[in-house]
Enzyme design. Structure first.
Site, PDB file in Angstrom:
ATOM      1  N   ASN A   1       0.876  -1.173   0.000  1.00 46.37           N
ATOM      2  CA  ASN A   1       0.000   0.000   0.000  1.00 46.37           C
ATOM      3  C   ASN A   1       0.913   1.223   0.000  1.00 46.37           C
ATOM      4  O   ASN A   1       1.523   1.554   1.025  1.00 46.37           O
ATOM      5  CB  ASN A   1      -0.914  -0.004   1.230  1.00 46.37           C
ATOM      6  CG  ASN A   1      -1.828   1.216   1.275  1.00 46.37           C
ATOM      7  OD1 ASN A   1      -1.456   2.311   0.861  1.00 46.37           O
ATOM      8  ND2 ASN A   1      -3.036   1.041   1.788  1.00 46.37           N
TER       9      ASN A   1
ATOM     10  N   GLU B   1      -3.887   1.782  -2.939  1.00 45.31           N
ATOM     11  CA  GLU B   1      -3.983   3.235  -2.717  1.00 45.31           C
ATOM     12  C   GLU B   1      -3.079   3.989  -3.698  1.00 45.31           C
ATOM     13  O   GLU B   1      -2.319   4.874  -3.305  1.00 45.31           O
ATOM     14  CB  GLU B   1      -3.649   3.605  -1.269  1.00 45.31           C
ATOM     15  CG  GLU B   1      -4.848   3.524  -0.345  1.00 45.31           C
ATOM     16  CD  GLU B   1      -4.714   4.380   0.896  1.00 45.31           C
ATOM     17  OE1 GLU B   1      -5.237   5.511   0.888  1.00 45.31           O
ATOM     18  OE2 GLU B   1      -4.089   3.916   1.864  1.00 45.31           O
TER      19      GLU B   1
ATOM     20  N   TYR C   1      -7.701  -3.722  -2.031  1.00 45.10           N
ATOM     21  CA  TYR C   1      -7.680  -2.687  -0.994  1.00 45.10           C
ATOM     22  C   TYR C   1      -9.052  -2.701  -0.336  1.00 45.10           C
ATOM     23  O   TYR C   1     -10.005  -2.106  -0.821  1.00 45.10           O
ATOM     24  CB  TYR C   1      -7.361  -1.325  -1.610  1.00 45.10           C
ATOM     25  CG  TYR C   1      -7.396  -0.168  -0.642  1.00 45.10           C
ATOM     26  CD1 TYR C   1      -6.814  -0.269   0.620  1.00 45.10           C
ATOM     27  CD2 TYR C   1      -8.008   1.038  -0.981  1.00 45.10           C
ATOM     28  CE1 TYR C   1      -6.852   0.786   1.505  1.00 45.10           C
ATOM     29  CE2 TYR C   1      -8.042   2.107  -0.108  1.00 45.10           C
ATOM     30  CZ  TYR C   1      -7.459   1.975   1.131  1.00 45.10           C
ATOM     31  OH  TYR C   1      -7.504   3.038   2.018  1.00 45.10           O
TER      32      TYR C   1
ATOM     33  N   ASP D   1      -3.924  -4.750   1.209  1.00 48.04           N
ATOM     34  CA  ASP D   1      -4.291  -4.143   2.480  1.00 48.04           C
ATOM     35  C   ASP D   1      -5.714  -4.576   2.790  1.00 48.04           C
ATOM     36  O   ASP D   1      -6.666  -4.071   2.196  1.00 48.04           O
ATOM     37  CB  ASP D   1      -4.181  -2.615   2.350  1.00 48.04           C
ATOM     38  CG  ASP D   1      -4.599  -1.876   3.609  1.00 48.04           C
ATOM     39  OD1 ASP D   1      -5.014  -2.536   4.588  1.00 48.04           O
ATOM     40  OD2 ASP D   1      -4.537  -0.628   3.610  1.00 48.04           O
TER      41      ASP D   1
ATOM     42  N   ASN E   1      -7.141  -4.283   5.766  1.00 50.25           N
ATOM     43  CA  ASN E   1      -7.698  -3.441   6.827  1.00 50.25           C
ATOM     44  C   ASN E   1      -8.327  -4.248   7.956  1.00 50.25           C
ATOM     45  O   ASN E   1      -9.306  -3.829   8.571  1.00 50.25           O
ATOM     46  CB  ASN E   1      -8.711  -2.444   6.238  1.00 50.25           C
ATOM     47  CG  ASN E   1      -8.042  -1.141   5.820  1.00 50.25           C
ATOM     48  OD1 ASN E   1      -7.230  -0.586   6.573  1.00 50.25           O
ATOM     49  ND2 ASN E   1      -8.373  -0.649   4.639  1.00 50.25           N
TER      50      ASN E   1
ATOM     51  N   ASP F   1       2.824   4.822   4.960  1.00 51.36           N
ATOM     52  CA  ASP F   1       2.641   4.337   6.330  1.00 51.36           C
ATOM     53  C   ASP F   1       2.568   2.809   6.395  1.00 51.36           C
ATOM     54  O   ASP F   1       2.435   2.234   7.475  1.00 51.36           O
ATOM     55  CB  ASP F   1       1.425   4.976   7.010  1.00 51.36           C
ATOM     56  CG  ASP F   1       0.191   5.050   6.127  1.00 51.36           C
ATOM     57  OD1 ASP F   1       0.239   4.564   4.977  1.00 51.36           O
ATOM     58  OD2 ASP F   1      -0.828   5.615   6.577  1.00 51.36           O
ATOM     59  N   HIS F   2       2.668   2.164   5.243  1.00 47.64           N
ATOM     60  CA  HIS F   2       2.720   0.698   5.163  1.00 47.64           C
ATOM     61  C   HIS F   2       4.082   0.257   4.653  1.00 47.64           C
ATOM     62  O   HIS F   2       4.718   0.963   3.869  1.00 47.64           O
ATOM     63  CB  HIS F   2       1.668   0.167   4.178  1.00 47.64           C
ATOM     64  CG  HIS F   2       0.252   0.454   4.556  1.00 47.64           C
ATOM     65  ND1 HIS F   2      -0.613  -0.527   4.995  1.00 47.64           N
ATOM     66  CD2 HIS F   2      -0.465   1.610   4.536  1.00 47.64           C
ATOM     67  CE1 HIS F   2      -1.799   0.015   5.232  1.00 47.64           C
ATOM     68  NE2 HIS F   2      -1.731   1.306   4.961  1.00 47.64           N
TER      69      HIS F   2
END
Length: 288
Positions: free
Chosen positions: A10, A37, A113, A151, A153, A251-252
């Site tokens: 991501n 993303e 995603y 991702d 989540n 951030d991943h």
């Protein structure tokens, strides 16, 4: 047999991450890359990256939007039967660019995603559960050799967050989400990182705020789920934590799985090792 190294990342805006993405491709030399993303419409993705990826031998299947979401598959081992989105998948309210699939080197590859869910029992949360059910149906329909990368989540278990108490009342850890992920895996998918490192501390995401990365206060929400024939080929599975360091990171961190051969050896689960030990005091999540 074709491809050896598959990765998922991501990137949290491919445009913003371009100075890091291209050198990372050159360093790690993945054969198949699933991105999430991307945050670019397909024509903009091609204009930004087309020549750079082509020169590196990658074919591209991109399914994007101009500001949000967006997924892609990069492959150096063939790219066939590309499908954007999920058959009969829900929208919010319209279908979003959250899934793309293609056959690469004889394996059906899904870059996904999964919706965030926002807050438990919200409309977006129920959309997330419905979206996961649609993904499960697509994967269950075959073919037998498949990987779902991306991702999701969802932290599959309490061991996949730095402190379960910090997440009480939040999405990503609720029982219905974990049950939806388990139902997806029940069609015959293996969580290859956790299977290889059942008792190790492994995260793939760290909030930008409050020094969460430097304290190693993260979550494992980026997964490679492989069908049994593909999982049997895994020789290494690891998180490339180095890609989360430095200036302007996502951030991943990427997750890398080596099939048939392990060019860097059976390293892992996190490369390099975490820079800080497990936190000993209670930590609250940063507030939006």
């Amino acid at each position: 047999m074709g491809w050896v190294r598959v990765a998922t990342w991501n990137v949290n805006s491919v445009k913003q991450r371009l100075p890091r993405l291209l050198p990372w491709l050159d360093q790690r030399q993945p054969d198949v890359v699933c991105l999430q993303e991307t945050k670019l419409a397909d024509d903009a993705f091609a204009a930004l990256l087309g020549d750079e990826l082509s020169s590196r031998g990658y074919e591209v299947a991109a399914h994007g939007e101009s500001r949000w979401n967006g997924v892609a598959i990069l492959s150096r081992v063939g790219l066939e039967d590309v499908v954007d989105g999920l058959a009969d998948g829900p929208g919010f309210p319209h279908p979003e660019a959250r899934a793309v699939a293609a056959t690469c080197g004889g394996v059906r590859v899904h870059s996904v995603y999964v919706p965030n869910g926002r807050t438990p029992d919200s409309d977006h949360y129920h959309y997330k559960l419905a979206w996961l059910a649609a993904l499960r149906d697509v994967v269950a329909a075959g073919p037998r050799d498949a990987v779902v990368c991306g991702d999701v989540n969802i932290a599959p278990a309490d061991a996949d967050v730095f402190d379960p108490a910090a997440y009480v009342g939040h999405t990503h850890v609720t029982a219905p989400e974990r049950e939806a992920l388990a139902a997806l895996q029940a069609v015959g998918l293996h969580d290859v990182v956790r299977d290889r490192w059942p008792d190790r501390r492994v995260f793939t995401y760290w909030d930008y705020r409050a020094g969460m990365f430097h304290q190693d206060l993260g979550m494992r929400i980026d997964l490679v789920l492989a069908s049994t024939p593909v999982a049997a080929r895994v020789e290494a599975a690891w998180v490339d934590r180095h890609a989360r360091k430095g200036t302007g990171p996502s951030d991943h961190a990427p997750v890398i799985v080596d099939l048939d051969e392990a060019p860097d050896g059976d390293i892992g689960p996190v490369v390099p090792p975490p820079s800080a030990p497990r936190a000993r005091k209670a930590v609250k999540l940063p507030q939006s």
